[in-house]
Design a protein around this motif. Structure first.
Motif, short mmCIF file in Angstrom:
data_model
loop_
_atom_site.label_atom_id
_atom_site.label_comp_id
_atom_site.label_asym_id
_atom_site.label_seq_id
_atom_site.Cartn_x
_atom_site.Cartn_y
_atom_site.Cartn_z
N LEU A 115 34.52 -7.71 -9.07
CA LEU A 115 33.93 -7.33 -7.79
C LEU A 115 34.63 -6.11 -7.20
O LEU A 115 33.99 -5.23 -6.62
CB LEU A 115 33.98 -8.50 -6.81
N ARG A 116 35.95 -6.06 -7.35
CA ARG A 116 36.68 -4.89 -6.87
C ARG A 116 36.23 -3.63 -7.59
O ARG A 116 36.02 -2.57 -6.97
CB ARG A 116 38.19 -5.10 -7.07
N LEU A 117 36.06 -3.71 -8.90
CA LEU A 117 35.62 -2.54 -9.68
C LEU A 117 34.22 -2.11 -9.28
O LEU A 117 33.91 -0.91 -9.26
CB LEU A 117 35.68 -2.85 -11.17
N ILE A 118 33.36 -3.07 -8.95
CA ILE A 118 32.02 -2.71 -8.47
C ILE A 118 32.11 -1.98 -7.14
O ILE A 118 31.48 -0.94 -6.93
CB ILE A 118 31.14 -3.97 -8.35
N HIS A 119 32.90 -2.51 -6.22
CA HIS A 119 33.01 -1.90 -4.89
C HIS A 119 33.66 -0.52 -4.96
O HIS A 119 33.38 0.33 -4.10
CB HIS A 119 33.81 -2.81 -3.96
N GLU A 120 34.50 -0.29 -5.97
CA GLU A 120 35.12 1.03 -6.14
C GLU A 120 34.24 1.98 -6.93
O GLU A 120 34.61 3.14 -7.14
CB GLU A 120 36.48 0.88 -6.83
N GLY A 121 33.08 1.51 -7.39
CA GLY A 121 32.16 2.36 -8.13
C GLY A 121 32.52 2.58 -9.59
O GLY A 121 31.96 3.47 -10.24
N ARG A 122 33.42 1.77 -10.13
CA ARG A 122 33.85 1.97 -11.52
C ARG A 122 32.91 1.31 -12.52
O ARG A 122 32.78 1.78 -13.65
CB ARG A 122 35.26 1.42 -11.70
N ILE A 123 32.29 0.20 -12.12
CA ILE A 123 31.28 -0.43 -12.95
C ILE A 123 30.09 -0.77 -12.06
O ILE A 123 30.24 -0.95 -10.84
CB ILE A 123 31.79 -1.71 -13.65
N ARG A 124 28.90 -0.86 -12.67
CA ARG A 124 27.73 -1.20 -11.87
C ARG A 124 26.67 -1.86 -12.75
O ARG A 124 25.80 -1.19 -13.30
CB ARG A 124 27.13 0.03 -11.19
N PRO A 125 26.74 -3.18 -12.89
CA PRO A 125 25.67 -3.87 -13.61
C PRO A 125 24.37 -3.77 -12.83
O PRO A 125 24.37 -3.61 -11.60
CB PRO A 125 26.17 -5.32 -13.68
N GLU A 126 23.26 -3.85 -13.54
CA GLU A 126 21.96 -3.78 -12.89
C GLU A 126 21.50 -5.15 -12.40
O GLU A 126 20.75 -5.25 -11.43
CB GLU A 126 20.93 -3.21 -13.88
N ARG A 127 21.97 -6.18 -13.09
CA ARG A 127 21.49 -7.53 -12.78
C ARG A 127 22.59 -8.55 -13.04
O ARG A 127 23.40 -8.38 -13.95
CB ARG A 127 20.27 -7.85 -13.66
N LEU A 128 22.62 -9.59 -12.21
CA LEU A 128 23.61 -10.65 -12.36
C LEU A 128 22.93 -12.00 -12.15
O LEU A 128 22.31 -12.23 -11.11
CB LEU A 128 24.74 -10.47 -11.35
N ASP A 129 23.03 -12.86 -13.15
CA ASP A 129 22.53 -14.23 -13.04
C ASP A 129 23.70 -15.19 -13.23
O ASP A 129 24.39 -15.14 -14.25
CB ASP A 129 21.47 -14.51 -14.11
N ALA A 130 23.91 -16.06 -12.26
CA ALA A 130 24.99 -17.05 -12.35
C ALA A 130 24.40 -18.44 -12.12
O ALA A 130 23.68 -18.67 -11.14
CB ALA A 130 26.08 -16.76 -11.32
N ARG A 131 24.69 -19.35 -13.06
CA ARG A 131 24.27 -20.74 -12.94
C ARG A 131 25.51 -21.62 -13.00
O ARG A 131 26.28 -21.54 -13.96
CB ARG A 131 23.29 -21.12 -14.05
N ILE A 132 25.70 -22.44 -11.99
CA ILE A 132 26.91 -23.25 -11.88
C ILE A 132 26.54 -24.72 -11.82
O ILE A 132 25.73 -25.13 -10.97
CB ILE A 132 27.73 -22.88 -10.62
#
Length: 291
Positions: free
Chosen positions: A130-147
Protein backbone atom coordinates in the motif's frame (compact mmCIF):
# COMPACT_ATOMS: atom_id res chain seq x y z
CA UNK A 1 21.48 7.89 -16.80
CA UNK A 2 24.83 9.72 -16.69
CA UNK A 3 26.37 11.16 -13.56
CA UNK A 4 25.17 14.71 -14.14
CA UNK A 5 21.54 13.53 -14.09
CA UNK A 6 21.80 11.98 -10.65
CA UNK A 7 20.14 14.38 -8.17
CA UNK A 8 22.22 13.15 -5.25
CA UNK A 9 25.44 13.94 -7.09
CA UNK A 10 24.16 17.32 -8.27
CA UNK A 11 23.25 18.08 -4.68
CA UNK A 12 26.83 17.49 -3.59
CA UNK A 13 26.17 14.27 -1.67
CA UNK A 14 27.09 10.81 -2.84
CA UNK A 15 24.58 8.01 -2.45
CA UNK A 16 25.32 5.40 0.19
CA UNK A 17 25.50 1.72 -0.69
CA UNK A 18 22.19 1.21 1.15
CA UNK A 19 20.50 3.89 -0.96
CA UNK A 20 21.83 2.25 -4.12
CA UNK A 21 20.54 -1.11 -2.90
CA UNK A 22 17.12 0.42 -2.14
CA UNK A 23 16.91 1.93 -5.63
CA UNK A 24 17.79 -1.36 -7.32
CA UNK A 25 15.43 -3.25 -5.00
CA UNK A 26 12.59 -0.98 -6.08
CA UNK A 27 13.36 -1.67 -9.76
CA UNK A 28 13.18 -5.41 -9.07
CA UNK A 29 9.98 -5.28 -6.99
CA UNK A 30 8.19 -3.05 -9.51
CA UNK A 31 9.18 -5.24 -12.45
CA UNK A 32 11.58 -2.86 -14.19
CA UNK A 33 14.14 -5.62 -13.63
CA UNK A 34 12.69 -9.10 -13.99
CA UNK A 35 13.85 -12.53 -12.85
CA UNK A 36 16.74 -13.64 -15.06
CA UNK A 37 17.69 -10.13 -16.22
CA UNK A 38 21.32 -9.17 -15.94
CA UNK A 39 22.17 -5.94 -14.19
CA UNK A 40 24.49 -3.39 -15.79
CA UNK A 41 28.17 -3.82 -15.03
CA UNK A 42 29.56 -2.44 -11.81
CA UNK A 43 31.32 0.27 -13.81
CA UNK A 44 28.04 1.29 -15.44
CA UNK A 45 26.21 1.34 -12.10
CA UNK A 46 29.02 3.33 -10.52
CA UNK A 47 28.71 5.89 -13.32
CA UNK A 48 24.93 6.02 -13.05
CA UNK A 49 24.96 6.62 -9.29
CA UNK A 50 28.11 8.73 -9.23
CA UNK A 51 29.95 6.54 -6.73
CA UNK A 52 33.01 4.32 -6.51
CA UNK A 53 32.70 0.68 -7.51
CA UNK A 54 33.17 -0.38 -3.90
CA UNK A 55 29.82 1.18 -2.97
CA UNK A 56 28.16 -0.64 -5.87
CA UNK A 57 29.69 -3.98 -4.85
CA UNK A 58 28.45 -3.52 -1.29
CA UNK A 59 24.94 -2.70 -2.54
CA UNK A 60 24.92 -5.80 -4.74
CA UNK A 61 25.98 -7.98 -1.80
CA UNK A 62 23.07 -6.57 0.24
CA UNK A 63 20.63 -7.53 -2.52
CA UNK A 64 22.16 -10.97 -2.83
CA UNK A 65 21.78 -11.49 0.93
CA UNK A 66 18.11 -10.49 0.53
CA UNK A 67 17.72 -13.18 -2.16
CA UNK A 68 17.09 -10.70 -4.99
CA UNK A 69 20.34 -11.25 -6.94
CA UNK A 70 22.46 -14.26 -7.88
CA UNK A 71 26.03 -14.53 -9.13
CA UNK A 72 27.30 -11.35 -7.47
CA UNK A 73 30.78 -12.79 -6.87
CA UNK A 74 31.24 -13.95 -10.47
CA UNK A 75 33.03 -12.00 -13.17
CA UNK A 76 29.92 -11.18 -15.20
CA UNK A 77 27.12 -8.90 -13.93
CA UNK A 78 24.70 -10.58 -11.51
CA UNK A 79 21.23 -11.71 -12.49
CA UNK A 80 17.92 -10.91 -10.84
CA UNK A 81 16.89 -13.99 -8.91
CA UNK A 82 13.36 -15.29 -8.77
CA UNK A 83 11.55 -14.81 -5.44
CA UNK A 84 13.29 -16.99 -2.89
CA UNK A 85 10.94 -19.84 -2.01
CA UNK A 86 9.93 -19.60 1.61
CA UNK A 87 9.62 -23.40 1.52
CA UNK A 88 13.43 -23.65 1.47
CA UNK A 89 13.93 -21.27 4.37
CA UNK A 90 10.62 -20.92 6.22
CA UNK A 91 10.31 -17.76 8.27
CA UNK A 92 7.73 -16.47 10.74
CA UNK A 93 4.59 -15.14 9.09
CA UNK A 94 5.29 -11.61 10.32
CA UNK A 95 8.62 -11.68 8.42
CA UNK A 96 7.78 -13.68 5.31
CA UNK A 97 4.29 -12.52 4.32
CA UNK A 98 4.94 -8.84 3.52
CA UNK A 99 7.58 -9.35 0.78
CA UNK A 100 5.43 -12.03 -0.91
CA UNK A 101 2.44 -9.68 -0.94
CA UNK A 102 4.59 -6.83 -2.23
CA UNK A 103 5.78 -8.98 -5.13
CA UNK A 104 2.19 -10.06 -5.85
CA UNK A 105 1.08 -6.41 -6.09
CA UNK A 106 3.35 -5.87 -9.10
CA UNK A 107 0.79 -7.77 -11.23
CA UNK A 108 -1.90 -5.78 -13.10
CA UNK A 109 -4.61 -7.93 -11.48
CA UNK A 110 -3.90 -8.74 -7.85
CA UNK A 111 -5.82 -11.66 -6.32
CA UNK A 112 -5.60 -12.50 -2.63
CA UNK A 113 -7.51 -15.40 -1.11
CA UNK A 114 -6.99 -16.01 2.60
CA UNK A 115 -8.17 -18.43 5.27
CA UNK A 116 -7.26 -17.30 8.78
CA UNK A 117 -8.47 -16.89 12.35
CA UNK A 118 -8.24 -13.07 12.19
CA UNK A 119 -6.51 -10.57 9.90
CA UNK A 120 -3.75 -10.05 12.48
CA UNK A 121 -0.93 -11.06 10.12
CA UNK A 122 -2.50 -9.95 6.84
CA UNK A 123 -3.20 -6.38 7.91
CA UNK A 124 0.38 -5.25 8.69
CA UNK A 125 1.78 -7.25 5.75
CA UNK A 126 -0.30 -5.14 3.37
CA UNK A 127 1.37 -1.99 4.66
CA UNK A 128 4.37 -2.19 2.30
CA UNK A 129 2.48 -2.70 -0.99
CA UNK A 130 0.00 0.00 0.00
CA UNK A 131 2.88 2.36 0.73
CA UNK A 132 4.39 1.69 -2.70
CA UNK A 133 1.02 2.38 -4.33
CA UNK A 134 0.63 5.68 -2.47
CA UNK A 135 4.17 6.67 -3.49
CA UNK A 136 3.38 5.91 -7.13
CA UNK A 137 5.95 3.12 -7.43
CA UNK A 138 3.45 0.39 -8.32
CA UNK A 139 -0.10 0.61 -9.60
CA UNK A 140 -2.20 -2.50 -10.14
CA UNK A 141 -5.32 -2.01 -12.23
CA UNK A 142 -7.51 -4.35 -10.22
CA UNK A 143 -7.54 -5.96 -6.78
CA UNK A 144 -9.78 -8.82 -5.64
CA UNK A 145 -9.52 -10.02 -2.03
CA UNK A 146 -11.57 -12.86 -0.56
CA UNK A 147 -11.18 -13.58 3.15
CA UNK A 148 -12.55 -16.58 5.03
CA UNK A 149 -12.85 -16.10 8.81
CA UNK A 150 -14.58 -18.22 11.48
CA UNK A 151 -18.24 -17.52 12.11
CA UNK A 152 -19.16 -15.71 15.30
CA UNK A 153 -21.78 -18.38 15.98
CA UNK A 154 -19.51 -21.41 16.37
CA UNK A 155 -17.74 -22.78 19.43
CA UNK A 156 -14.11 -22.03 18.63
CA UNK A 157 -11.48 -24.71 19.13
CA UNK A 158 -9.14 -21.86 20.05
CA UNK A 159 -8.78 -19.41 21.69
CA UNK A 160 -10.55 -21.01 24.66
CA UNK A 161 -10.13 -21.01 28.46
CA UNK A 162 -7.87 -23.77 29.77
CA UNK A 163 -10.75 -24.73 32.03
CA UNK A 164 -13.65 -25.01 29.60
CA UNK A 165 -15.93 -24.28 32.53
CA UNK A 166 -14.26 -20.86 32.76
CA UNK A 167 -15.24 -17.57 31.17
CA UNK A 168 -15.71 -18.77 27.59
CA UNK A 169 -17.78 -15.70 26.70
CA UNK A 170 -14.95 -13.31 27.59
CA UNK A 171 -12.44 -15.17 25.41
CA UNK A 172 -14.91 -15.43 22.53
CA UNK A 173 -15.85 -11.75 22.67
CA UNK A 174 -12.19 -10.76 22.76
CA UNK A 175 -11.50 -12.81 19.63
CA UNK A 176 -14.64 -11.52 17.92
CA UNK A 177 -13.66 -7.91 18.59
CA UNK A 178 -10.23 -8.52 17.05
CA UNK A 179 -11.72 -10.33 14.03
CA UNK A 180 -14.15 -7.52 13.30
CA UNK A 181 -11.83 -4.59 13.97
CA UNK A 182 -8.94 -5.96 11.92
CA UNK A 183 -11.23 -6.99 9.09
CA UNK A 184 -12.85 -3.56 8.98
CA UNK A 185 -9.49 -1.78 8.83
CA UNK A 186 -8.26 -4.12 6.09
CA UNK A 187 -11.45 -3.55 4.12
CA UNK A 188 -11.24 0.23 4.51
CA UNK A 189 -7.58 0.44 3.51
CA UNK A 190 -8.08 -1.61 0.36
CA UNK A 191 -11.35 -0.01 -0.75
CA UNK A 192 -9.84 3.45 -0.27
CA UNK A 193 -7.64 2.70 -3.30
CA UNK A 194 -10.72 3.17 -5.48
CA UNK A 195 -10.88 6.84 -4.56
CA UNK A 196 -7.20 7.64 -4.14
CA UNK A 197 -5.80 5.75 -7.15
CA UNK A 198 -8.79 4.71 -9.28
CA UNK A 199 -8.02 1.02 -8.75
CA UNK A 200 -10.88 -1.44 -9.24
CA UNK A 201 -11.12 -3.02 -5.76
CA UNK A 202 -13.41 -5.74 -4.47
CA UNK A 203 -13.09 -7.06 -0.90
CA UNK A 204 -15.36 -9.87 0.29
CA UNK A 205 -15.66 -11.84 3.53
CA UNK A 206 -17.38 -15.14 4.23
CA UNK A 207 -17.82 -17.05 7.50
CA UNK A 208 -16.38 -20.51 8.11
CA UNK A 209 -18.41 -23.02 10.16
CA UNK A 210 -15.22 -24.29 11.82
CA UNK A 211 -11.97 -23.07 13.39
CA UNK A 212 -9.17 -23.25 10.78
CA UNK A 213 -6.17 -25.19 12.19
CA UNK A 214 -3.90 -23.54 9.59
CA UNK A 215 -3.64 -20.25 7.77
CA UNK A 216 -3.50 -20.14 3.98
CA UNK A 217 -2.78 -17.27 1.60
CA UNK A 218 -3.20 -17.72 -2.16
CA UNK A 219 -1.58 -14.99 -4.26
CA UNK A 220 -2.54 -14.38 -7.88
CA UNK A 221 -3.29 -18.08 -8.30
CA UNK A 222 0.46 -18.67 -8.57
CA UNK A 223 1.58 -19.39 -5.03
CA UNK A 224 0.24 -20.75 -1.78
CA UNK A 225 1.62 -19.64 1.59
CA UNK A 226 0.82 -22.10 4.34
CA UNK A 227 1.38 -22.08 8.11
CA UNK A 228 0.20 -24.13 11.07
CA UNK A 229 -1.37 -22.29 13.97
CA UNK A 230 0.78 -22.98 17.02
CA UNK A 231 -1.32 -23.40 20.15
CA UNK A 232 0.12 -22.20 23.43
CA UNK A 233 -1.04 -21.75 27.00
CA UNK A 234 -0.97 -18.17 28.18
CA UNK A 235 -2.50 -15.84 30.76
CA UNK A 236 -4.69 -12.82 30.12
CA UNK A 237 -5.27 -10.20 32.86
CA UNK A 238 -8.96 -9.45 33.47
CA UNK A 239 -10.99 -7.35 35.90
CA UNK A 240 -11.66 -10.52 37.86
CA UNK A 241 -8.08 -11.77 37.99
CA UNK A 242 -6.10 -13.81 35.50
CA UNK A 243 -7.66 -15.91 32.76
CA UNK A 244 -5.68 -18.89 31.49
CA UNK A 245 -6.36 -19.76 27.88
CA UNK A 246 -5.15 -21.78 24.94
CA UNK A 247 -4.34 -19.28 22.20
CA UNK A 248 -2.31 -19.10 18.98
CA UNK A 249 1.02 -17.68 17.94
CA UNK A 250 -0.24 -16.86 14.47
CA UNK A 251 2.27 -14.17 13.53
CA UNK A 252 5.17 -16.36 14.66
CA UNK A 253 4.02 -19.51 12.83
CA UNK A 254 6.49 -20.58 10.15
CA UNK A 255 5.23 -19.79 6.66
CA UNK A 256 5.92 -22.27 3.86
CA UNK A 257 5.68 -21.23 0.22
CA UNK A 258 4.62 -23.35 -2.74
CA UNK A 259 5.00 -21.83 -6.21
CA UNK A 260 3.62 -23.13 -9.49
CA UNK A 261 6.86 -22.39 -11.29
CA UNK A 262 8.89 -24.44 -8.77
CA UNK A 263 7.81 -27.76 -10.31
CA UNK A 264 4.93 -30.17 -10.61
CA UNK A 265 4.77 -30.94 -6.89
CA UNK A 266 4.43 -27.29 -5.90
CA UNK A 267 2.08 -26.58 -8.79
CA UNK A 268 -0.22 -29.41 -7.67
CA UNK A 269 -0.25 -28.03 -4.10
CA UNK A 270 -1.15 -24.52 -5.32
CA UNK A 271 -3.89 -25.81 -7.61
CA UNK A 272 -5.38 -28.13 -4.98
CA UNK A 273 -5.27 -25.36 -2.36
CA UNK A 274 -7.11 -23.04 -4.74
CA UNK A 275 -9.74 -25.72 -5.40
CA UNK A 276 -10.15 -26.24 -1.64
CA UNK A 277 -10.59 -22.50 -1.06
CA UNK A 278 -13.03 -22.07 -3.95
CA UNK A 279 -15.10 -25.03 -2.72
CA UNK A 280 -15.35 -23.54 0.78
CA UNK A 281 -16.25 -20.14 -0.63
CA UNK A 282 -19.01 -21.53 -2.85
CA UNK A 283 -20.56 -24.14 -0.53
CA UNK A 284 -20.57 -24.32 3.28
CA UNK A 285 -19.53 -20.73 4.13
CA UNK A 286 -22.01 -17.91 4.66
CA UNK A 287 -22.09 -14.14 4.18
CA UNK A 288 -20.10 -12.35 6.85
CA UNK A 289 -20.84 -8.89 8.21
CA UNK A 290 -18.05 -7.40 10.31
CA UNK A 291 -19.98 -5.84 13.17
Amino acid sequence: MNVSENPAVNGGRRLTSQEIADTLRERILTGDLKAGDRLPTQAELAEEFGVERGAVRQALRVLQADGLLSGVSKGSPPRVAGPQPVRDQPQPTMVALAPRLTAAFSAPHVRIDAVCLTAQSLLPALGEPLRLIHEGRIRPERLDARILLPSRDINLAFPVPVDRQGDDDTVHERWLGMRNAQGQVLQYNLRALRTTHDIDVKVSFRALPFTPPVKLYLLNGEEALYAYYRIMRREEPTDNGTLEMYDTLGSESLLFCFEKRAGRRDAAFVEESQRWFDALWETITTDLTLS
